[in-house]
Design a protein around this motif. Structure first.
Motif, PDB file in Angstrom:
ATOM      1  N   ALA A  68      -1.556 -15.026  -8.608  1.00 26.37           N
ATOM      2  CA  ALA A  68      -1.220 -13.959  -7.742  1.00 26.37           C
ATOM      3  C   ALA A  68      -0.652 -12.727  -8.347  1.00 26.37           C
ATOM      4  O   ALA A  68       0.317 -13.037  -9.027  1.00 26.37           O
ATOM      5  CB  ALA A  68      -0.587 -14.447  -6.545  1.00 26.37           C
ATOM      6  N   ALA A 133      -7.846 -10.443 -10.625  1.00 21.52           N
ATOM      7  CA  ALA A 133      -7.231 -11.170  -9.158  1.00 21.52           C
ATOM      8  C   ALA A 133      -8.243 -10.860  -7.918  1.00 21.52           C
ATOM      9  O   ALA A 133      -8.584 -11.640  -7.142  1.00 21.52           O
ATOM     10  CB  ALA A 133      -5.811 -10.937  -8.628  1.00 21.52           C
ATOM     11  N   LEU A 134      -8.697  -9.808  -7.737  1.00 23.80           N
ATOM     12  CA  LEU A 134      -9.704  -9.461  -6.845  1.00 23.80           C
ATOM     13  C   LEU A 134     -11.125 -10.054  -7.062  1.00 23.80           C
ATOM     14  O   LEU A 134     -11.409 -10.597  -6.078  1.00 23.80           O
ATOM     15  CB  LEU A 134     -10.139  -7.834  -7.024  1.00 23.80           C
ATOM     16  N   ALA A 136     -11.535 -12.830  -8.413  1.00 24.58           N
ATOM     17  CA  ALA A 136     -11.229 -14.333  -8.073  1.00 24.58           C
ATOM     18  C   ALA A 136     -11.300 -14.733  -6.891  1.00 24.58           C
ATOM     19  O   ALA A 136     -11.744 -15.946  -6.114  1.00 24.58           O
ATOM     20  CB  ALA A 136      -9.806 -14.584  -8.575  1.00 24.58           C
ATOM     21  N   ASP A 137     -10.849 -13.718  -5.646  1.00 23.43           N
ATOM     22  CA  ASP A 137     -11.127 -14.076  -4.447  1.00 23.43           C
ATOM     23  C   ASP A 137     -12.326 -13.500  -3.973  1.00 23.43           C
ATOM     24  O   ASP A 137     -12.773 -14.102  -2.814  1.00 23.43           O
ATOM     25  CB  ASP A 137      -9.704 -13.046  -3.811  1.00 23.43           C
ATOM     26  N   HIS A 138     -12.861 -12.379  -4.325  1.00 25.94           N
ATOM     27  CA  HIS A 138     -14.117 -11.893  -3.850  1.00 25.94           C
ATOM     28  C   HIS A 138     -15.060 -11.730  -4.959  1.00 25.94           C
ATOM     29  O   HIS A 138     -14.864 -10.720  -5.806  1.00 25.94           O
ATOM     30  CB  HIS A 138     -13.672 -10.566  -3.097  1.00 25.94           C
ATOM     31  N   ALA A 149      -8.807  -2.146  -3.813  1.00 31.21           N
ATOM     32  CA  ALA A 149      -8.201  -3.187  -4.436  1.00 31.21           C
ATOM     33  C   ALA A 149      -7.331  -2.628  -5.623  1.00 31.21           C
ATOM     34  O   ALA A 149      -6.128  -3.144  -5.936  1.00 31.21           O
ATOM     35  CB  ALA A 149      -8.949  -4.155  -4.828  1.00 31.21           C
TER      36      ALA A 149
ATOM     37  N   ARG B  79       0.523 -11.387   2.394  1.00 35.95           N
ATOM     38  CA  ARG B  79      -0.834 -11.781   2.062  1.00 35.95           C
ATOM     39  C   ARG B  79      -1.418 -13.036   2.855  1.00 35.95           C
ATOM     40  O   ARG B  79      -2.554 -13.254   2.957  1.00 35.95           O
ATOM     41  CB  ARG B  79      -0.791 -12.150   0.476  1.00 35.95           C
ATOM     42  N   THR B  83      -4.641 -13.309   5.258  1.00 36.49           N
ATOM     43  CA  THR B  83      -5.648 -14.196   4.877  1.00 36.49           C
ATOM     44  C   THR B  83      -5.612 -15.477   5.837  1.00 36.49           C
ATOM     45  O   THR B  83      -6.738 -16.074   5.683  1.00 36.49           O
ATOM     46  CB  THR B  83      -5.565 -14.686   3.404  1.00 36.49           C
ATOM     47  N   ASP B  84      -4.644 -16.025   6.839  1.00 42.41           N
ATOM     48  CA  ASP B  84      -4.615 -17.309   7.405  1.00 42.41           C
ATOM     49  C   ASP B  84      -5.684 -17.104   8.590  1.00 42.41           C
ATOM     50  O   ASP B  84      -5.373 -16.342   9.365  1.00 42.41           O
ATOM     51  CB  ASP B  84      -3.292 -17.188   7.804  1.00 42.41           C
ATOM     52  N   ILE B 104      -1.113  -4.861  -3.225  1.00 43.44           N
ATOM     53  CA  ILE B 104      -1.474  -6.065  -3.325  1.00 43.44           C
ATOM     54  C   ILE B 104      -0.402  -6.905  -3.912  1.00 43.44           C
ATOM     55  O   ILE B 104       0.140  -8.211  -3.275  1.00 43.44           O
ATOM     56  CB  ILE B 104      -2.950  -6.552  -3.879  1.00 43.44           C
ATOM     57  N   HIS B 108       1.782  -9.910  -1.912  1.00 43.91           N
ATOM     58  CA  HIS B 108       2.048 -11.383  -2.266  1.00 43.91           C
ATOM     59  C   HIS B 108       3.575 -12.000  -2.441  1.00 43.91           C
ATOM     60  O   HIS B 108       3.991 -13.054  -2.171  1.00 43.91           O
ATOM     61  CB  HIS B 108       1.385 -11.572  -3.752  1.00 43.91           C
TER      62      HIS B 108
END
Lengths: 180, 301
Positions: A68, A133-134, A136-138, A149, B79, B83-84, B104, B108
């Protein structure tokens, strides 16, 4: 109630840290007030992590904590204890591409080179890790999503266009690969 | 990059944390995500002698949702709020507010409890908590207590927390049927604190009239403020354009912001009207089930 209530407390002025840095276990002594950025740069010599604003705003000290993106300047070194830290040097290996090692280039890095997305280069490590990281998620973000992002990473040279171009090209290349 | 030295302790239980806070009084601060406290220390604006790091205390990072309420543990990161899926289903307005927080990296690390305890008047979590009439769960040496959010925020960066009290959770009402919400904020640059922010929550009856109206505005006072005058204009009404315009005008009349380096009082007042109107429009669209008209989660400009 704990022992803290009665007995005088020991306040260690240094802590023995062990964590994984770009896939390798590292040991470092750190004072509790040492930021992760100070531990990485001053103690471990990981000067690819840049010091910009020191307030969590500019994004140039971005590292990945267990994958993260975080501000190394606003995280204590002790918070890396037992965790995994990835800097831009570990990007290719972190992506797990076969045959990659620390120092190899990730496709994002190659795209940054191809699109001349770096000028002075100071923001580049943070940009790359945030983009990584972006993705990896999207895996397939739109250009607007890429811009959003990267909105927390400041660049004072490029005007951002080539950075967004590079990430977008990387996404497109990947989509091409998916179809193939 | 360098923080002034402090004594550091990472208790494993809430009781131990509270005992440490009692022992060190004003000299101690709770460290959660550190995304507000550490910058203040970097800038020399806060200089606690002792940091009580609560990150290692188990059980504070849970999100629990039953039919009527959502309980978000104090150590839940922004975060995770973003996202949950359970939280998004039960309290979509908080989930939509989360991506507006900082960047971001801040999301986190930064925590819901930290945002509440820090009490920045332009922050998103306090804004949504205020609009929803949420409850802050805290614990101190005397045990646990619930503080309604309108009593929790006392002023600029000030809360009702006692010196040895810790925020343990934020409890929010779950979204009911025919309830809609809207968020809008004016920011100069992506990730900045909002110059002015608005959160509207509306409930409609079967005939489409407002049975519930809450409008909160951030950035116009020492904490996020409910706009009672505007809310009174909405209750019992069909929320058409004219009604929403009138409510937004009432917001403009109700706020009393001060000028600062970021915006004049007049500009803040004008923008409070604009942000309130946008938030109300989105809330009506969502309450009517017209998710298409509601568009993106939050309007930002």
């Amino acid at each position: 109630m704990s022992a803290a209530a009665g007995a005088p407390r020991e306040w260690p002025d240094r802590v023995a840290l062990r964590f994984a840095l770009n896939g390798r276990a590292v040991d470092a002594w750190a004072a509790p007030h040492d930021t992760l950025l100070a531990v990485l740069r001053d103690t471990l010599g990981a000067t690819e992590v840049k010091y910009g604003c020191g307030e969590g705003v500019c994004g140039t000290c971005t590292v990945l904590l267990d994958g993260a993106p975080i501000n190394a300047c606003l995280t204590l070194g002790v918070h890396a204890q037992g965790r995994t830290i990835t800097t831009v040097r570990g990007l290719a290996a972190a992506a797990g591409a076969p045959g990659t090692a620390a120092g190899d280039m990730h496709p994002l890095q190659r795209a940054f080179v191809a699109h001349e997305a770096a000028q002075c280069g100071f923001c580049t490590p943070g940009m790359l890790l945030t983009a990584y990281a972006l993705l990896a998620d999207h895996p397939h973000p739109t250009r607007a999503e890429i811009r959003t992002a990267l909105g927390g990473n400041l660049c004072r040279c490029t005007g951002y266009t080539r950075i967004v171009d590079a990430v977008e090209a990387c996404v497109r290349a990947r989509q091409g690969g998916d179809r193939a | 990059m360098y923080l002034p030295p402090f004594r550091y302790v990472a208790p494993r239980t809430l009781d131990e944390a509270i005992a440490l806070l009692r022992e060190h009084g004003d000299d101690a601060k709770v460290l959660a995500g550190g995304q507000s406290l550490l910058p203040l220390m970097m800038l020399g604006l806060a200089r606690p002698g002792v940091l009580v790091d609560v990150n290692g205390i188990p059980g504070l990072d849970r999100i629990e949702a039953d039919g009527d309420a959502v309980r978000v543990g104090a150590l839940v990161r922004h975060r995770a709020v973003e996202t949950d899926p359970r939280l998004r289903a039960a309290c979509p307005v908080l989930a939509d507010a989360a991506p507006l927080i900082g960047n971001i990296r801040v999301r986190h690390r930064g925590t819901v409890g930290g945002s509440l305890a820090h009490a920045d008047p332009a922050a998103e979590v306090p804004l949504v908590a205020t609009a929803l009439g949420a409850t802050v769960e805290v614990r101190g040496a005397g045990g646990a207590r619930d503080i309604p959010v309108h009593e929790f925020f006392r002023g600029y960066l000030e809360t009702a927390l006692g010196p040895a009290e810790v925020v343990t959770a934020l409890r929010l009402p779950a979204r009911g049927p025919r309830m809609g919400y809207g968020l809008a904020e004016l920011v100069r640059r992506s990730g900045d604190f909002a110059t002015v922010s608005a959160c509207a929550v509306l409930g409609l009856d079967g005939g489409g009239r407002c049975t519930h109206a809450a409008v909160a505005i951030g950035g116009v006072g020492p904490s996020a403020l409910r706009m009672r005058g505007a809310e009174r204009l909405l209750i019992g009404q069909l929320p058409g354009d004219r009604t929403l315009d009138d409510a937004a005008d009432a917001v403009r009349a109700e706020v009393a912001p001060e000028s600062d380096v970021h915006a004049s009082a007049d500009y803040r007042r004008a923008m409070a009207r604009v942000m309130a109107r946008r938030a109300l429009g989105a809330a009506v669209a969502r309450a009517g089930g017209e998710s298409r008209a509601a568009g993106p989660g939050a309007v930002r400009s």
